[in-house]
Design an enzyme around this catalytic site. Structure first.
Site, mmCIF file in Angstrom:
data_model
loop_
_atom_site.group_PDB
_atom_site.id
_atom_site.type_symbol
_atom_site.label_atom_id
_atom_site.label_comp_id
_atom_site.label_asym_id
_atom_site.label_seq_id
_atom_site.Cartn_x
_atom_site.Cartn_y
_atom_site.Cartn_z
ATOM 1 N N ARG A 40 17.375 -25.137 32.812
ATOM 2 C CA ARG A 40 17.741 -24.399 34.010
ATOM 3 C C ARG A 40 18.745 -25.113 34.902
ATOM 4 O O ARG A 40 19.766 -24.554 35.271
ATOM 5 C CB ARG A 40 16.471 -24.132 34.846
ATOM 6 C CG ARG A 40 15.682 -22.937 34.386
ATOM 7 C CD ARG A 40 14.636 -22.587 35.436
ATOM 8 N NE ARG A 40 13.296 -22.814 34.930
ATOM 9 C CZ ARG A 40 12.214 -22.737 35.672
ATOM 10 N NH1 ARG A 40 12.304 -22.482 36.952
ATOM 11 N NH2 ARG A 40 11.021 -22.944 35.151
ATOM 12 N N HIS A 86 18.121 -13.720 29.180
ATOM 13 C CA HIS A 86 17.650 -14.518 30.317
ATOM 14 C C HIS A 86 16.584 -13.748 31.096
ATOM 15 O O HIS A 86 16.872 -13.149 32.141
ATOM 16 C CB HIS A 86 18.840 -14.860 31.230
ATOM 17 C CG HIS A 86 18.568 -15.987 32.177
ATOM 18 N ND1 HIS A 86 18.531 -17.311 31.776
ATOM 19 C CD2 HIS A 86 18.343 -16.000 33.516
ATOM 20 C CE1 HIS A 86 18.303 -18.075 32.813
ATOM 21 N NE2 HIS A 86 18.170 -17.311 33.888
ATOM 22 N N TYR A 130 26.776 -1.818 43.668
ATOM 23 C CA TYR A 130 28.045 -1.478 44.312
ATOM 24 C C TYR A 130 29.222 -2.282 43.776
ATOM 25 O O TYR A 130 30.369 -1.883 43.948
ATOM 26 C CB TYR A 130 27.946 -1.718 45.826
ATOM 27 C CG TYR A 130 26.918 -0.855 46.513
ATOM 28 C CD1 TYR A 130 26.971 0.530 46.436
ATOM 29 C CD2 TYR A 130 25.888 -1.437 47.241
ATOM 30 C CE1 TYR A 130 26.017 1.318 47.072
ATOM 31 C CE2 TYR A 130 24.934 -0.659 47.875
ATOM 32 C CZ TYR A 130 25.001 0.725 47.781
ATOM 33 O OH TYR A 130 24.058 1.508 48.409
#
Length: 841
Positions: A40, A86, A130
Site C-alpha cells: 500500500r 483494487h 461529474y
C-alpha cells in the site's frame, strides 16, 4: 451407527499447536506491517508507483482509456479498478486518480482530467460522477510494451485476472514524479525532479558505470517542484542525494515593490495550501504578531498565483519580509528516499535509485527483445515456407489439387517438401492472388526485413553495450518529447532567515531590577544632558524593588552576562523584551536561569572581545567584592549552556563585582567602595581556569569592598572615571595612579566622606564617549564624559546626577563614541564645573 470420529481423543489433539501469545501477536503484526509496506504505502523503485497507482493505470490501459481516446467518467474508471484489481473502496481510488491529474501535485501528471479535480487552495475534487479522465501521454510511456512479456504478472485478488507486478516504465518515474507515504514504522517522501535532468543523469550512468553521486549531481541539480518556488542553499539537497535523507528549504517566490509599498507572492512552496497561508497571515496581523501590514488579498486566477500584501506607509519593508519568511513563506521538505527494492524497503542515494531503475529497464528491454525475436523467428519461419512454395508453385498446386481434403493436402505437402505444421497451414490458406510476381516480391522483401530484425535483436541480446544503447536512445526520445524548463530555482543561502533578521539593528539600553525585571529601550530614547541633571524616568519599579544593573548594547550583539554568584550566561540583545521607559519590564526567569538573590553585575559585549585593536589572546578579567582578581582566556567560555556555566569560584559570602576584557598588556585599576584604588600590570595576575578563585588584587581595609575594575590601554588617550552612590564623580588621567604590586592597600581615588558617599563604579572612558547613569529608583541620565571635569586623585569630584533625597546611583555604563550620533553630540554642553579642584594626595 458408524462414526468417523477416532476412538482415541489424542488424535484430534495432535492437530492443535501450542504457541506463546506474544510470539503469535508479534508475527501477526509483522505480517500486517509488511503487507502495508509492500502492498500500500511505499513505491517500487522500478516504476515509482504504489499498487493503487499502478492498478488505476493498468485498468485504464485495459479499458482502452488512452491519451488518444475520449475522456471517460471517473466513476467508470474507479469502478473497473475496484472491481478488477483494487478492492479497497472507491474513495481511496478516486483520491489517487484525482491527485494524478493535479498539475500542482505532480510534476508530470499521469492523468488528463476534465472537470474540477481540486485546487491549490485545498478545495476537494468534484464527485467522481461529474469528472472525466483519460491517461496523459506520458503515462502511456510507463505502460509501453507491457504486452510483450516485459514484466511479471500475478493473479488479482479473486484469481480471475492477471495484473502486472510492475510497469515497464520507459523513464525513471520515481525521481521524476516523486512519492510520499506513511507505512508501519517508516515513511517515504521523495521530491519530484525535472525529467530532462533525471534522464541526463541516467544516460551518464549508462556511459559511466563508475560514476559517483557527485558526478550525477552535475546533471540533477535538485528537486523541481510543480509549484516552482526556490530552494535555499544546496546543503540539504546534497545530503539527500548522498545519504537518501536531507532537509531542503523551500522559499516562496515573491517581489518586493518598495515604491508601491507591497509584497506580491507569485509562487508557493510545494504542498502549501494557499488559502490556509493567507488565513494564517491574516490571523498573525490581527493578533499583532505581524506588524506593518495594511491589507492582504488573494488575486490569483487561472494564470497563476498572486497574493498581494500592502504595507503601511511607515512599515520597514525588510522587517516585514523577514517576518513573513520565518513564519509563512518558507518551509522545509524532508527528503526520505525510501522505496521497495526486491520487495523490501530500502533508503537509497541518488546513484542507487538510478542504478535500480537501469537494472529494471535492462531486464524490460531484454525480455522485450526476446519476445520480439521469438515473434520475428516465427514470422521468418512462415515466410520461408511461403517462399519455398512460391519457388515450387506448380508442384504445390498439383499436390493440393490431388489431395482429397485440406488435411490430406497438408500431410502431402509436409511429406513432399518437409514443411512444418505452421508452414503448411499458411500455404494451404494462401490465396491465388498471392502467386502474382508482385506479391511474391513483397514476401521476399518482408523476409529480408525480418531477417535483419532478427540479426538486430540477437545483437541486442548478446551484446550488453547494444542493449544499453537501446535504453539510452529510448530515454533521449522521451526527453525530446516531454522535457521542459525547470520551475524551481536555486538561491544561495546568503539571505538566511534567522531570528535576528526580524529585529531592526539598533543601539539599546538594558535595565534590570533586583527583583529580576528586565527590559530594553532604544538608546535614542535618552538624549544627552549636561551633567548634574535629574535625568528622566527609565523604568517603573514595584514597591521595595530597585534597579540593579544597566548596560548599553546593540540588538544584534552577543552578550556575556556575569552574575554576583560567579555564573556566566550568553544572551542576544534582541532576546530582551523591548518596552517603553515607563514600563516595568518582564521577569528575567524567562530569559536567564537565575537563582534567588542572583543578579547581573557585569555584561561583556563579544564585539569587545573581537576588537581588532587587541593583538594577542583575549582574557576576561574578574574582580570580586572581597578583593580577589582572576584572568581567564575567552576560549574557556566557548560553550555556554542555557543554564549558564561557572566563571569563577567564590568563597562563602564573596560575590563577583565586575568584569573587563583584556589582552595581557593592560594596566588594571581596582577601586573600592571606600574610595581606595590600586594600579598594577595585568601580567601580575596569571591566567587561570574557570574553576579557580583567583589571587588577591587589593588588601581591603575593615568593612571595605571592591566596587569595580578598569582596564586601561596606556597607549591610547583615555581616562579613569569614578562615580559615587550620591551622584558625584570625576575623570582622572591614568598617570595619577602610580603602578604598585597587587595586594597592596592602594591609594585614595576619591573622597567618599560627606556628600559623595561610597563609590558605585569605575570605568575607562575616552574622548566622545557618553555616560549612562541609572539610580535605584529608576531615573536615567545620559551625559558626555567630557562634561565631567578631569581632576587628580583624592578629590571630591563634581556632581554627575542630581538625585532626590534617599535615592542612590545604582549602576552605570559607557556609550562608546562609535554609538554616539552627531545629533546627540551637538546637544552637549562641554562646560566644566569650576568647583571641581584637585587637592593634595
Amino acid at each position: 451407527m458408524s462414526t468417523d470420529l477416532p476412538d482415541d481423543p489424542d488424535v484430534d489433539a495432535a492437530r492443535i499447536e501450542t504457541a506463546r501469545i506474544e510470539d503469535e501477536m508479534e508475527q501477526s503484526y509483522i505480517d500486517y506491517a509488511m503487507s502495508v509496506i509492500a502492498g500500500r504505502a511505499l513505491p517500487d523503485v522500478r516504476d515509482g508507483l504504489k499498487p493503487v497507482h499502478r492498478r488505476i493505470l493498468y485498468a485504464m490501459h485495459e479499458a482502452g482509456v488512452s491519451a488518444g481516446s475520449a475522456h471517460r467518467k471517473s466513476s467508470s474508471i474507479v469502478g473497473e479498478t475496484m472491481g478488477d484489481f483494487h478492492p479497497h473502496g472507491d474513495s481511496a481510488i478516486y483520491d489517487t486518480l484525482a491527485r494524478m491529474a493535479q498539475d500542482f501535485s505532480m510534476r508530470y501528471p499521469l492523468v488528463d482530467g476534465q472537470g474540477n479535480f481540486g485546487s491549490v487552495d485545498g478545495d476537494p475534487p468534484a464527485a467522481m460522477r461529474y469528472t472525466e479522465a483519460r491517461m496523459a501521454p506520458i503515462a502511456e510511456e510507463l505502460l509501453a510494451d507491457i504486452d510483450k512479456d516485459t514484466v511479471d504478472f500475478s493473479a488479482n485478488y479473486d484469481d480471475r485476472l492477471q495484473e502486472p507486478d510492475v510497469l515497464p516504465s520507459a523513464f525513471p518515474n520515481l525521481l521524476v514524479n516523486g512519492s510520499s507515504g506513511i507505512a508501519v514504522g517508516m515513511s517515504t517522501n521523495i521530491p519530484p525532479h525535472n525529467l530532462g535532468e533525471v534522464i541526463d543523469a541516467t544516460v551518464h550512468l549508462i556511459n559511466n558505470p563508475e560514476a559517483t553521486v557527485e558526478d550525477l549531481m552535475d546533471h540533477v541539480k535538485g528537486p523541481d517542484f510543480p509549484t516552482g518556488a526556490n530552494i535555499v542553499g544546496r546543503g540539504g539537497v546534497h545530503s539527500a542525494y548522498k545519504t537518501g535523507r536531507g532537509r531542503v528549504r523551500v522559499r516562496a517566490e515573491f517581489e518586493v515593490d518598495e515604491e508601491e509599498g507591497r509584497i506580491v507572492i507569485t509562487e508557493l512552496p510545494f504542498q502549501e495550501n494557499k488559502a490556509r497561508l493567507v488565513e494564517r497571515i491574516a490571523d498573525d496581523v490581527n493578533e499583532g504578531k505581524l506588524e506593518g501590514i495594511r491589507d492582504l488579498r488573494d488575486e490569483s486566477d487561472r494564470d497563476g498565483i498572486r497574493v498581494v500584501i500592502d504595507l503601511k506607509r511607515d512599515a520597514m519593508v525588510d522587517v516585514v519580509k523577514n517576518q513573513l519568511l520565518e513564519s509563512h513563506l518558507e518551509s522545509t521538505f524532508g527528503v526520505i528516499n525510501l522505496a521497495l527494492v526486491d520487495g523490501a524497503p530500502q533508503v537509497l542515494d541518488l546513484r542507487e535509485t538510478i542504478q535500480h531503475y537501469l537494472d529494471h529497464r535492462r531486464e524490460v528491454v531484454r525480455r522485450r527483445s526476446q519476445y520480439e525475436l521469438d515473434e520475428a523467428e516465427d514470422r521468418a519461419h512462415i515466410l520461408e515456407g511461403r517462399l519455398t512454395a512460391l519457388n515450387n508453385v506448380d508442384d504445390v498446386v498439383e499436390t493440393i489439387q490431388d489431395a482429397a481434403d485440406r488435411d490430406a493436402a497438408k500431410a502431402a505437402l509436409r511429406e513432399q517438401f518437409d514443411f512444418s505444421e505452421d508452414q503448411v497451414a499458411h500455404i494451404v490458406s494462401m490465396q491465388l492472388g498471392s502467386l502474382t510476381s508482385m506479391e511474391a516480391q513483397a514476401i521476399k522483401d518482408e523476409y529480408e526485413e525480418v531477417q535483419a530484425r532478427i540479426e538486430r535483436l540477437e545483437e541486442i541480446l548478446t551484446n550488453e553495450s547494444e542493449l544499453l544503447g537501446v535504453i539510452e536512445e529510448e530515454l533521449l526520445e522521451i526527453k525530446d518529447e516531454y522535457d521542459d524548463e525547470r520551475r524551481t530555482s536555486f538561491i544561495e543561502d546568503t539571505d538566511t532567515v534567522a531570528h535576528e533578521d526580524l529585529i531592526p539593528e539598533e543601539d539599546i539600553v538594558v535595565a534590570m531590577s533586583e527583583d529580576d525585571y528586565i527590559k530594553r529601550m532604544p538608546l535614542s530614547t535618552f538624549s544627552a544632558q549636561n551633567r548634574g541633571g535629574k535625568g528622566i524616568i527609565g523604568t517603573d519599579l514595584k514597591e521595595d524593588d530597585a534597579v540593579s544593573s544597566v548596560f548599553v548594547a546593540n540588538t544584534h550583539d552577543y552578550l556575556l552576562c556575569f552574575t554576583n554568584y560567579g555564573q556566566i550566561y550568553k544572551l542576544r540583545g534582541f532576546q530582551i523584551p523591548e518596552m517603553s521607559r515607563t514600563a516595568r519590564g518582564k521577569s528575567a526567569v524567562n530569559i536567564l536561569d537565575l537563582d534567588d538573590g542572583e543578579e547581573l553585575t557585569a555584561v561583556v559585549n563579544t564585539d569587545d572581545i573581537a576588537d581588532e585593536s587587541f593583538d594577542g589572546q583575549r582574557y576576561l578579567t574578574m574582580v570580586t567584592r572581597d578583593g580577589y582578581i582572576k584572568r581567564t582566556g575567552v576560549d574557556d567560555f566557548q560553550n555556554i549552556h542555557t543554564s549558564g556555566i561557572r566563571a569563577i569560584r567564590l568563597e562563602d559570602g564573596d560575590e563577583l563585582v565586575d568584569v573587563e576584557v583584556t589582552d595581557g598588556d593592560r594596566t588594571l585599576v581596582v577601586t573600592t567602595t571606600g574610595g581606595m584604588s590600586i594600579r598594577f600590570d595585568e601580567d601580575d595576575v596569571r591566567a587561570m581556569g574557570r574553576s579557580a578563585r583567583g589571587v588577591r588584587g587589593i588588601d581591603l581595609q575593615d568593612d571595605d569592598t571592591v566596587a569595580g575594575v578598569a582596564a586601561v590601554d596606556v597607549d591610547r588617550h583615555s581616562w579613569v572615571l569614578t562615580v559615587t552612590e550620591n551622584g558625584y564623580g570625576k575623570r582622572s588621567d591614568i598617570d595619577e595612579y602610580r603602578v604598585q604590586s597587587r595586594n597592596g592597600k592602594g591609594l585614595i581615588d576619591i573622597k567618599t566622606a560627606g556628600r559623595n558617599g561610597p563609590v558605585c563604579a569605575m570605568e575607562t572612558v575616552g574622548p566622545g564617549d557618553h555616560l549612562v547613569v541609572m539610580s535605584k529608583s529608576g531615573q536615567i541620565m545620559r551625559t558626555p564624559v567630557e562634561d565631567i571635569s578631569t581632576v587628580g586623585r583624592n578629590t571630591m569630584g563634581v556632581i554627575v546626577m542630581d538625585l532626590v533625597e534617599a535615592d542612590r546611583v545604582a549602576c552605570l555604563d559607557v556609550i562608546p563614541r562609535e554609538m554616539v550620533t552627531d545629533e546627540s553630540e551637538a546637544d552637549v554642553d562641554l562646560a566644566t564645573d569650576p568647583e571641581a579642584a584637585p587637592s593634595d594626595d
